[in-house]
Scaffold this motif. Structure first.
Motif, PDB file in Angstrom:
ATOM      1  N   PRO A 129     -41.626   4.552  -4.862  1.00  0.00           N
ATOM      2  CA  PRO A 129     -42.327   3.795  -3.816  1.00  0.00           C
ATOM      3  C   PRO A 129     -42.187   4.421  -2.423  1.00  0.00           C
ATOM      4  N   LEU A 130     -41.014   5.014  -2.145  1.00  0.00           N
ATOM      5  CA  LEU A 130     -40.794   5.655  -0.851  1.00  0.00           C
ATOM      6  C   LEU A 130     -41.787   6.794  -0.623  1.00  0.00           C
ATOM      7  N   TRP A 131     -41.928   7.662  -1.616  1.00  0.00           N
ATOM      8  CA  TRP A 131     -42.829   8.800  -1.445  1.00  0.00           C
ATOM      9  C   TRP A 131     -44.295   8.402  -1.623  1.00  0.00           C
ATOM     10  N   ALA A 132     -44.551   7.327  -2.355  1.00  0.00           N
ATOM     11  CA  ALA A 132     -45.925   6.798  -2.405  1.00  0.00           C
ATOM     12  C   ALA A 132     -46.313   6.285  -1.021  1.00  0.00           C
ATOM     13  N   ALA A 133     -45.378   5.606  -0.356  1.00  0.00           N
ATOM     14  CA  ALA A 133     -45.636   5.139   1.012  1.00  0.00           C
ATOM     15  C   ALA A 133     -45.831   6.313   1.963  1.00  0.00           C
ATOM     16  N   THR A 134     -45.107   7.403   1.737  1.00  0.00           N
ATOM     17  CA  THR A 134     -45.269   8.591   2.575  1.00  0.00           C
ATOM     18  C   THR A 134     -46.652   9.189   2.404  1.00  0.00           C
ATOM     19  N   VAL A 135     -47.112   9.294   1.166  1.00  0.00           N
ATOM     20  CA  VAL A 135     -48.459   9.820   0.911  1.00  0.00           C
ATOM     21  C   VAL A 135     -49.505   8.910   1.539  1.00  0.00           C
ATOM     22  N   ILE A 136     -49.326   7.603   1.394  1.00  0.00           N
ATOM     23  CA  ILE A 136     -50.250   6.649   2.015  1.00  0.00           C
ATOM     24  C   ILE A 136     -50.234   6.809   3.529  1.00  0.00           C
ATOM     25  N   CYS A 137     -49.058   7.030   4.095  1.00  0.00           N
ATOM     26  CA  CYS A 137     -48.932   7.249   5.543  1.00  0.00           C
ATOM     27  C   CYS A 137     -49.736   8.474   5.975  1.00  0.00           C
ATOM     28  N   PHE A 138     -49.620   9.571   5.237  1.00  0.00           N
ATOM     29  CA  PHE A 138     -50.383  10.775   5.563  1.00  0.00           C
ATOM     30  C   PHE A 138     -51.886  10.518   5.481  1.00  0.00           C
ATOM     31  N   VAL A 139     -52.328   9.798   4.457  1.00  0.00           N
ATOM     32  CA  VAL A 139     -53.760   9.498   4.300  1.00  0.00           C
ATOM     33  C   VAL A 139     -54.253   8.628   5.457  1.00  0.00           C
ATOM     34  N   VAL A 140     -53.489   7.599   5.812  1.00  0.00           N
ATOM     35  CA  VAL A 140     -53.884   6.715   6.910  1.00  0.00           C
ATOM     36  C   VAL A 140     -53.931   7.478   8.236  1.00  0.00           C
ATOM     37  N   MET A 141     -52.955   8.337   8.471  1.00  0.00           N
ATOM     38  CA  MET A 141     -52.930   9.127   9.708  1.00  0.00           C
ATOM     39  C   MET A 141     -54.130  10.071   9.777  1.00  0.00           C
ATOM     40  N   TYR A 142     -54.477  10.664   8.648  1.00  0.00           N
ATOM     41  CA  TYR A 142     -55.645  11.554   8.599  1.00  0.00           C
ATOM     42  C   TYR A 142     -56.928  10.771   8.903  1.00  0.00           C
ATOM     43  N   LYS A 143     -57.067   9.607   8.277  1.00  0.00           N
ATOM     44  CA  LYS A 143     -58.261   8.789   8.511  1.00  0.00           C
ATOM     45  C   LYS A 143     -58.323   8.307   9.954  1.00  0.00           C
ATOM     46  N   MET A 144     -57.185   7.957  10.530  1.00  0.00           N
ATOM     47  CA  MET A 144     -57.168   7.513  11.914  1.00  0.00           C
ATOM     48  C   MET A 144     -57.604   8.647  12.843  1.00  0.00           C
ATOM     49  N   THR A 145     -57.107   9.837  12.596  1.00  0.00           N
ATOM     50  CA  THR A 145     -57.483  10.987  13.421  1.00  0.00           C
ATOM     51  C   THR A 145     -58.977  11.245  13.323  1.00  0.00           C
ATOM     52  N   LYS A 146     -59.516  11.186  12.120  1.00  0.00           N
ATOM     53  CA  LYS A 146     -60.961  11.400  11.937  1.00  0.00           C
ATOM     54  C   LYS A 146     -61.769  10.316  12.628  1.00  0.00           C
ATOM     55  N   SER A 147     -61.293   9.085  12.581  1.00  0.00           N
ATOM     56  CA  SER A 147     -61.994   7.981  13.235  1.00  0.00           C
ATOM     57  C   SER A 147     -62.022   8.170  14.756  1.00  0.00           C
TER      58      SER A 147
ATOM     59  N   GLU B  28     -64.827  19.017  24.163  1.00  0.00           N
ATOM     60  CA  GLU B  28     -63.401  19.222  23.979  1.00  0.00           C
ATOM     61  C   GLU B  28     -62.787  17.858  23.725  1.00  0.00           C
ATOM     62  N   LEU B  29     -62.215  17.690  22.572  1.00  0.00           N
ATOM     63  CA  LEU B  29     -61.713  16.391  22.148  1.00  0.00           C
ATOM     64  C   LEU B  29     -60.244  16.223  22.543  1.00  0.00           C
ATOM     65  N   VAL B  30     -60.038  15.816  23.780  1.00  0.00           N
ATOM     66  CA  VAL B  30     -58.695  15.691  24.330  1.00  0.00           C
ATOM     67  C   VAL B  30     -57.937  14.552  23.658  1.00  0.00           C
ATOM     68  N   LEU B  31     -58.561  13.396  23.546  1.00  0.00           N
ATOM     69  CA  LEU B  31     -57.911  12.241  22.948  1.00  0.00           C
ATOM     70  C   LEU B  31     -57.598  12.492  21.468  1.00  0.00           C
ATOM     71  N   THR B  32     -58.508  13.148  20.779  1.00  0.00           N
ATOM     72  CA  THR B  32     -58.294  13.464  19.372  1.00  0.00           C
ATOM     73  C   THR B  32     -57.077  14.365  19.193  1.00  0.00           C
ATOM     74  N   LYS B  33     -56.926  15.336  20.087  1.00  0.00           N
ATOM     75  CA  LYS B  33     -55.758  16.225  20.009  1.00  0.00           C
ATOM     76  C   LYS B  33     -54.463  15.430  20.166  1.00  0.00           C
ATOM     77  N   ARG B  34     -54.467  14.494  21.093  1.00  0.00           N
ATOM     78  CA  ARG B  34     -53.269  13.680  21.321  1.00  0.00           C
ATOM     79  C   ARG B  34     -52.952  12.795  20.123  1.00  0.00           C
ATOM     80  N   VAL B  35     -53.973  12.147  19.594  1.00  0.00           N
ATOM     81  CA  VAL B  35     -53.774  11.262  18.441  1.00  0.00           C
ATOM     82  C   VAL B  35     -53.322  12.076  17.233  1.00  0.00           C
ATOM     83  N   LYS B  36     -53.934  13.236  17.039  1.00  0.00           N
ATOM     84  CA  LYS B  36     -53.560  14.083  15.908  1.00  0.00           C
ATOM     85  C   LYS B  36     -52.096  14.507  16.001  1.00  0.00           C
ATOM     86  N   MET B  37     -51.665  14.897  17.180  1.00  0.00           N
ATOM     87  CA  MET B  37     -50.270  15.311  17.356  1.00  0.00           C
ATOM     88  C   MET B  37     -49.319  14.147  17.093  1.00  0.00           C
TER      89      MET B  37
END
Length: 188
Positions: free
Chosen positions: A36-54, A105-114
């Motif tokens: 469950p810990l690493w499943a949550a980690t994978v879910i975290c990565f997916v959510v972060m990726y989707k948030m950055t794209k949004s 130039e996507l300044v906000l996107t760079k910040r959110v991605k980081m």
């Protein structure tokens, strides 16, 4: 497995219990903790990726529809930029540079991605040593002694890492001329 209860009360012909406490405990440890810990980690990565794209999509739409040629719109845009800047989010030059020579130039996107990368990697770093140690034990190897203090240090300081990641955007927006504000943010 014949339990001790069955032997005591004559329900079994054995003289001793053949149950081993903790037998197959590693299966439960992986099934109910590490999986469950690493499943949550994978879910975290997916959510972060989707948030950055949004955020990237929204910033592109905003930049496309912000009228750079119209003086009235530009003036209103400058006022809103200054209002945002007074709250410490983005600097005037960062927001004005979002549209330069037709290139966005996507300044906000760079910040959110980081921020997303740091949050997700912080999770991996904190739990990485403990998981690697358990994997080595699972496959019958000997865990190097350095893993135990590293796991204890990173697990014990998880809140510190989260705080550093959380306060980094606010800290990085402050001007070098106001070094005392940076110190105050850390101390607070």
């Amino acid at each position: 497995c014949t339990s001790t209860y069955e032997i005591k009360h004559g329900m079994s012909d054995l003289e001793e219990s053949n149950c081993v406490r903790g037998d197959n405990a590693f299966i439960f440890q992986w099934a109910f903790f590490f999986a469950p810990l690493w499943a949550a980690t994978v879910i975290c990565f997916v959510v972060m990726y989707k948030m950055t794209k949004s955020v990237e999509e929204a910033e592109k739409k905003t930049a496309r529809y912000s009228g750079k040629s119209n003086r009235n719109v530009q003036s209103k845009r400058r006022q809103s930029i200054q209002a945002i800047n007074s709250e410490g989010r983005l600097t005037l030059t960062e927001l004005e540079s979002t549209l330069q020579d037709g290139k966005i130039e996507l300044v906000l996107t760079k910040r959110v991605k980081m921020q997303c990368i740091m949050y997700a990697l912080g999770f991996v770093v904190v739990w990485g040593f403990k998981t690697i140690a358990r994997l080595i034990q699972l496959f019958g190897g000997t865990v190097p002694p350095v893993f135990f203090p590293l796991a204890a240090f990173f697990l014990g300081s998880q809140g510190l890492w989260n705080a550093l990641i959380y306060f980094r955007p606010k800290y990085s927006t402050l001007n070098e001329d106001h070094w005392w504000q940076k110190v105050w943010i850390i101390v607070r």
